[in-house]
Design an enzyme around this catalytic site. Structure first.
Site, short mmCIF file in Angstrom:
data_model
loop_
_atom_site.label_atom_id
_atom_site.label_comp_id
_atom_site.label_asym_id
_atom_site.label_seq_id
_atom_site.Cartn_x
_atom_site.Cartn_y
_atom_site.Cartn_z
N SER A 168 -11.54 -1.31 5.64
CA SER A 168 -10.13 -0.96 5.43
C SER A 168 -9.51 -0.43 6.72
O SER A 168 -10.21 0.06 7.60
CB SER A 168 -10.04 0.12 4.35
OG SER A 168 -8.72 0.58 4.21
N SER A 169 -8.18 -0.51 6.78
CA SER A 169 -7.45 0.12 7.89
C SER A 169 -6.80 1.43 7.46
O SER A 169 -6.20 2.12 8.29
CB SER A 169 -6.33 -0.80 8.38
OG SER A 169 -6.86 -1.99 8.88
N THR A 185 0.90 -1.16 0.00
CA THR A 185 0.00 0.00 0.00
C THR A 185 0.93 1.20 0.00
O THR A 185 2.13 1.03 0.24
CB THR A 185 -0.90 -0.03 1.27
OG1 THR A 185 -1.81 -1.12 1.15
CG2 THR A 185 -1.71 1.23 1.47
N GLY A 221 0.65 -0.37 5.84
CA GLY A 221 1.03 -1.27 6.93
C GLY A 221 -0.11 -2.11 7.46
O GLY A 221 -0.05 -2.60 8.59
N GLY A 222 -1.17 -2.29 6.65
CA GLY A 222 -2.26 -3.16 7.07
C GLY A 222 -2.84 -2.72 8.39
O GLY A 222 -3.05 -1.53 8.62
N ASN A 248 -3.99 -3.80 -2.29
CA ASN A 248 -3.99 -4.77 -1.19
C ASN A 248 -2.64 -5.47 -1.09
O ASN A 248 -1.65 -4.84 -0.75
CB ASN A 248 -5.15 -5.76 -1.28
CG ASN A 248 -5.36 -6.47 0.05
OD1 ASN A 248 -4.99 -5.94 1.09
ND2 ASN A 248 -5.92 -7.66 0.04
N THR A 275 -4.10 1.65 -2.50
CA THR A 275 -3.61 0.27 -2.42
C THR A 275 -4.16 -0.62 -3.52
O THR A 275 -5.19 -0.32 -4.13
CB THR A 275 -4.00 -0.34 -1.04
OG1 THR A 275 -3.35 -1.60 -0.88
CG2 THR A 275 -5.49 -0.53 -0.90
N ASP A 296 -10.15 -8.34 1.78
CA ASP A 296 -10.41 -7.51 2.96
C ASP A 296 -11.83 -7.71 3.48
O ASP A 296 -12.18 -7.24 4.57
CB ASP A 296 -10.19 -6.02 2.65
CG ASP A 296 -8.72 -5.62 2.79
OD1 ASP A 296 -7.91 -6.45 3.23
OD2 ASP A 296 -8.38 -4.47 2.45
O1 DON Z 1 -7.38 -1.44 3.12
C1 DON Z 1 -6.70 -2.11 3.88
O2 DON Z 1 -6.77 -2.05 5.10
C2 DON Z 1 -5.65 -3.03 3.29
N1 DON Z 1 -6.05 -3.44 1.98
C3 DON Z 1 -4.36 -2.28 3.29
C4 DON Z 1 -3.21 -3.17 2.98
C5 DON Z 1 -1.94 -2.58 3.44
O3 DON Z 1 -1.86 -1.55 4.04
C6 DON Z 1 -0.74 -3.33 3.14
N2 DON Z 1 0.39 -2.56 3.59
N3 DON Z 1 1.44 -2.54 3.79
#
Ligand code: DON
Length: 569
Positions: free
Chosen positions: A450-451, A379, A470-471, A399, A397, A421
């Site tokens: 989403s985060s 992302t 960073g998920g 993903n 992102t 997600d």
């Molecule tokens: O929207 C979300 O929360 C995830 N698809 C984001 C993924 C993500 O941040 C991966 N990162 N390093």
């Protein structure tokens, strides 16, 4: 208090509807600024993208044109993280009227979505289908975001803002280590589809680091969007080509899914914390609500009275409680009813705070519910302030690394794997351990939870634009970043700061190297925290700020990524 009693108290305290009447906090967050910066600041994950934004500003564009230029350039040069086949959130501040707007360009589930499609013969989640190939792809939002930004916020025609990205795609750019490694990692998936292999592999391998990589197909795609707007992507021949390729490879996109796609303007969530206003992401992001809970919990402590270990302890306990609520209540606001005002109410936070022991960790299994959030590795986030004080905070992102790995022949971009997600099958963990229920089910037209948490931090003198990939760790990174900024740190210090994270389950504090001294770790362990020291590093935070008192701009790009770049000009 015994374990059973704590469970009951926590259950009562954490039921938002019992927390009392609270003033809703989701509003348009008007802010008034005293002056204009006169210069601009941009921080992104790659120098070419930062420069593309500055180029468009020099042509007379504003922060929103620059947001298109930086974003589209990242779509070309950082396909592992985001792109035309993905989506994102654009938090915008207009200097002329003080308004803040959240542009939701999140992917949507195709109308044929139903949970069984992602189940194997035993009814278990088929993890290949949920993260690889066209069945894992939601309907992209990024192209529509650029069209919307140019039409409603920018000063330049879309073609002007997309020009740097188109040029870089045609002329090529040097492959950098993170891109090389990402393509190498996804090689086995690319080899399944000739169009994917053709775009990303040379003789079956990732392009070598430092070699020049060109992508004329994405240049054509961006040019088509520049000329025809949404029609050039979501309708007509191009849409038909995508639908045919997706369906031929087992996907479920339809022409109507594409032509019905729209971005949504939403009111950001505005939070007040110790004299600062934090303007942040509303659902379908879980970030703003989680931040709100954490700041509201902290606001009740006289933090000056406590040593650093106790302040860390309170932060961790606030994280634990916010993450417990995170996925239980949240989903697509267009379809799911959510107790937003209650979750953001100070009374609710007071209840949560009352369950925090000042010197002891609360084991997560004493809190009700079970909802560990997703985490993944790719992302991108960028932050912009222009010379007039317009601001853009953008997290976008595809993903996972290089999304679904599926490319429609000749388009030049990879489709996302954002369907993962969703809680694709009720109660069954996704690739990152996420389990969820009905609020985040893959229903036709819904956007997955989403985060991503692009945010503004607004004080009397200083304003910050912040965010990170960073998920699930995005939210705690933004939380710690905002706290550091409020404490007086500059963006370069904020983004470099070692991070720690707790997400309720697993019941572990993850810590980057140097996040805690050995003494602090010992003290936290003595309180009952399980500390996983030097686990790894994470995030790629890019932040800019404006000090209105001294009228200085600052840009900080994350030193964890060598290509990241923050500039003031
Ligand atoms: O929207 C979300 O929360 C995830 N698809 C984001 C993924 C993500 O941040 C991966 N990162 N390093």
């Amino acid at each position: 208090m015994n374990r059973h009693a704590l469970l009951i108290v926590a259950a009562l305290l954490s039921t938002p509807c019992l927390a009392g009447q609270a003033a809703p906090k989701a509003d348009a967050g008007t802010t008034v600024q005293a002056a204009r910066p006169g210069k601009a600041a941009i921080a992104s994950s790659h120098q070419l993208a930062t420069d593309a934004g500055l180029e468009v500003l020099a042509k007379g564009g504003n922060a929103f044109d620059a947001a298109i230029a930086v974003g589209a350039t990242l779509a070309v040069i950082e396909p592992q993280s985001s792109g035309i086949g993905g989506g994102g959130f654009f938090l915008l501040h207009r200097a002329d009227n003080g308004k803040n707007v959240f542009l939701d360009a999140r992917e949507r589930a195709p109308v044929e979505s139903r949970s069984e499609l992602w189940a194997d013969a035993e009814g278990k989640l088929d993890k290949d289908k949920s993260v690889n190939g066209p069945l894992s792809a939601g309907i992209p939002g990024e192209p529509a975001a650029y069209v919307w930004l140019a039409e409603h916020y920018g000063k330049l025609p879309l073609a002007g803002s997309l020009a740097p990205a188109i040029r870089i795609a045609r002329e090529g750019f040097p492959v950098y280590p993170r891109l090389h490694m990402s393509i190498e990692r996804r090689k086995p998936v690319f080899t399944r589809w000739p169009a994917s292999a053709k775009l990303y592999l040379i003789d079956g391998n990732a392009p070598a680091t430092a070699s020049v990589w060109k992508n004329p197909d994405i240049a054509d795609t961006l040019e088509r969007i520049a000329k025809q707007g949404n029609e050039g992507f979501y309708k007509g021949e191009f849409a038909a080509r995508m639908v045919d390729a997706v369906r031929a490879a087992g996907g479920i996109w339809s022409l109507a899914d594409l032509s019905d796609y729209t971005v949504k303007e939403r009111d950001p969530i505005s939070l007040d914390y110790r004299g600062w206003r934090i303007v942040t992401s509303p659902p379908v992001s879980s970030g703003g609500i989680a931040l709100g809970e954490m700041f509201n919990i902290l606001a009740g402590y006289d933090l000056g009275k406590y040593d650093r270990v106790h302040r860390i302890h309170f932060n961790i306990e606030a994280m634990r409680r916010a993450y417990r609520d995170r996925a239980e209540y949240l989903g697509d606001p267009d379809y799911v009813k959510m107790p937003v005002a209650e979750l953001l109410s100070p009374l609710y936070a007071a209840g949560l705070r009352a369950s925090i022991h000042p010197d002891k960790a609360t084991p997560s299994d004493m809190l009700p519910g079970y909802m560990p959030p997703a985490e993944s590795e790719h992302t991108t986030h960028y932050s912009i302030i222009d010379a007039d004080g317009n601001m853009a905070s953008v997290t976008k992102t595809v993903n996972l690394t290089l999304g679904s790995g599926f490319v429609v022949e000749g388009t030049g971009f990879v489709l996302n794997d954002e369907m993962d997600d969703f809680a694709l099958l009720p109660g069954q963990p996704n690739a990152f351990g996420l389990v969820g229920g009905d609020a985040n089910a893959p229903k036709p037209g819904h956007r997955p939870l989403s985060s991503m948490t692009p945010s503004f931090v607004i004080g009397n003198d200083r304003v910050g634009v912040i965010g990170t990939p960073g998920g699930s760790r995005i939210i705690t990174m933004v939380f710690e970043g905002i706290l550091a900024f409020i404490d007086g740190e500059l963006p370069a210090q904020v983004v470099a700061k070692p991070r720690y994270h707790h997400q309720y389950l697993p019941d572990v504090v993850s810590a980057e190297p140097k996040a805690f001294t050995p003494e602090e770790s010992k003290a936290l362990q003595a309180m009952g925290h399980i500390v996983n020291n030097a686990e790894r590093t994470w995030g790629l935070m890019n932040m800019v700020s404006w000090d209105r008192k001294s009228n200085t701009l600052h840009a900080g790009s994350d030193p964890r990524e060598e290509m990241s770049s923050g500039k003031v000009q």
